[in-house]
Scaffold this active site. Structure first.
Site, PDB file in Angstrom:
ATOM      1  N   ASN A   1      85.916 111.543 -40.752  1.00 46.89           N
ATOM      2  CA  ASN A   1      84.782 112.095 -40.000  1.00 46.89           C
ATOM      3  C   ASN A   1      85.207 113.493 -39.534  1.00 46.89           C
ATOM      4  O   ASN A   1      85.950 113.628 -38.565  1.00 46.89           O
ATOM      5  CB  ASN A   1      84.465 111.177 -38.815  1.00 46.89           C
TER       6      ASN A   1
ATOM      7  N   GLU B   1      79.975 109.641 -29.837  1.00 50.11           N
ATOM      8  CA  GLU B   1      79.599 111.024 -29.480  1.00 50.11           C
ATOM      9  C   GLU B   1      78.086 111.204 -29.575  1.00 50.11           C
ATOM     10  O   GLU B   1      77.492 111.964 -28.815  1.00 50.11           O
ATOM     11  CB  GLU B   1      80.360 112.024 -30.382  1.00 50.11           C
TER      12      GLU B   1
ATOM     13  N   SER C   1      92.008 107.842 -32.704  1.00 53.56           N
ATOM     14  CA  SER C   1      93.367 108.403 -32.701  1.00 53.56           C
ATOM     15  C   SER C   1      94.284 107.839 -33.792  1.00 53.56           C
ATOM     16  O   SER C   1      95.492 107.718 -33.588  1.00 53.56           O
ATOM     17  CB  SER C   1      94.021 108.251 -31.318  1.00 53.56           C
TER      18      SER C   1
HETATM   19  P1  PGA Z   1      89.753 110.614 -33.735  1.00 54.77           P
HETATM   20  O1  PGA Z   1      88.198 110.372 -33.953  1.00 54.77           O
HETATM   21  O2  PGA Z   1      90.467 110.079 -34.955  1.00 54.77           O
HETATM   22  O3  PGA Z   1      89.888 112.115 -33.607  1.00 54.77           O
HETATM   23  O4  PGA Z   1      90.154 109.888 -32.502  1.00 54.77           O
HETATM   24  C1  PGA Z   1      87.716 109.178 -34.516  1.00 54.77           C
HETATM   25  C2  PGA Z   1      86.231 109.211 -34.576  1.00 54.77           C
HETATM   26  O5  PGA Z   1      85.598 109.838 -33.713  1.00 54.77           O
HETATM   27  O6  PGA Z   1      85.619 108.632 -35.479  1.00 54.77           O
END
Ligand code: PGA
Length: 242
Positions: free
Chosen positions: A10, A91, A203
Site C-alpha cells: 500500500n 486512514e 509496521s
Molecule cells: P505500515 O502501514 O506498514 O506503514 O504500518 C500499513 C498499512 O497502512 O496498510
C-alpha cells in the site's frame, strides 16, 4: 483452505514520477507473481499494469459513476486492469469519515464489477485497552459480510490491521495476532464463511517479516511504509513466496 500467501504494498500518497521510475528499475520479475499486489497512487496505476505487475487501488467509490469530483469508481479501476481495491483502511475510516455503511457500499460496488476486495479491520489502542477489540472486529465484519453471498465472500480478503500498529513501529506479538485472526475466523464462521484469507498489516518490515510469517493462521501481509523501498520490499516478497 488455500495455502497461498499474499503480500500487498500500500504505497499511500507517496513517490513522485521520478521515484517511480527508479522503483521499476530496482524491482525484479519475482514481483510479477500473482500473490504480490501493488497498490500505488491512482495516477501510477497504468504504469504498474503496463510493467506487468498485479495492481490494485487504495480505495474505490461507493458510487458507480457520475458527478463525484476526485473519486474513482470500481468499474473504472476494473476496466483498466486492476485486480483489487483496498477498502475500509483505518486512514479512510478515521481521516475521511468512512462509516461501516459506506465501506459496505464500496464493497458492493467493487464486487459488482469483479474487483477483489482487501477489507481492512482492526481496533484502536483505546479499544484494545478497554477490551472491545472483539466487538469492533465483529461490527466491521458484520457490516460487510451480511450483505454478501458465499461466492461474493470468496472475493474478499481481510487485512487485520490494529490501528495502533500502523506506521508506528509497534507490532503486536505473534500470539496477539494469532488470537485476533482466530477471532476473525470465528466471527466469519458465524456468518457461514468457512474459508478466508486473512493478512496482517501494521509496521511489517524487512526485519520482522520472517518472524511474523511463522504465525500459522496468517495468509500474508499488507505493507505500507516498507513497500516504498524496492530493494527492501523485494526481500519481503521473497520471504512470503518461498
Ligand atoms: P505500515 O502501514 O506498514 O506503514 O504500518 C500499513 C498499512 O497502512 O496498510
Amino acid at each position: 483452505m488455500e495455502n497461498k500467501k499474499y503480500i500487498v504494498g500500500n504505497m499511500k500518497m507517496n513517490l513522485n514520477f521520478e521515484e517511480i521510475e527508479v522503483y521499476f528499475n530496482q524491482m525484479k520479475e519475482i514481483a510479477k507473481n500473482e500473490q504480490v499486489i501493488f497498490c500505488p497512487t491512482d495516477l501510477y496505476v497504468p504504469y504498474f499494469i503496463e510493467q506487468g505487475y498485479h495492481t490494485g487501488v487504495q480505495t474505490t467509490s461507493e458510487y458507480a459513476k457520475g458527478a463525484y469530483t476526485g473519486e474513482l469508481s470500481a468499474v473504472q479501476a476494473a476496466s483498466i486492469g486492476c485486480t483489487h481495491t483496498i477498502l475500509g483502511h483505518s486512514e479512510r475510516r478515521v481521516m475521511f469519515h468512512e462509516t461501516d455503511d459506506i465501506v459496505a457500499r464500496k464493497v458492493r460496488q467493487a464486487l459488482n464489477f469483479d474487483l477483489s476486495v482487501i477489507l481492512c479491520v482492526g481496533e484502536s489502542e483505546e479499544e484494545r485497552k478497554n477490551g472491545t477489540m472483539e466487538a469492533v472486529l465483529k461490527r466491521e465484519l458484520e457490516a460487510v459480510f451480511v450483505t454478501l453471498t458465499e461466492e461474493e465472500a470468496k472475493k474478499v480478503m481481510i487485512a487485520y490491521e490494529p490501528i495502533w500498529a500502523i506506521g508506528t513501529g509497534s507490532v503486536p506479538t505473534n500470539e496477539e495476532i494469532k488470537y485476533a485472526i482466530d477471532t476473525i475466523q470465528t466471527i466469519l464462521k458465524s456468518f457461514g464463511i468457512t474459508e478466508s484469507t486473512i493478512l496482517y498489516g501494521g509496521s511489517v518490515n524487512d526485519s520482522n517479516i520472517s518472524e511474523l510469517n511463522q504465525i500459522d493462521n496468517v495468509s500474508g501481509f499488507l505493507v505500507g511504509g516498507a513497500c516504498l523501498n524496492a530493494v527492501k520490499f523485494l526481500s519481503m516478497i521473497e520471504v512470503v513466496l518461498k
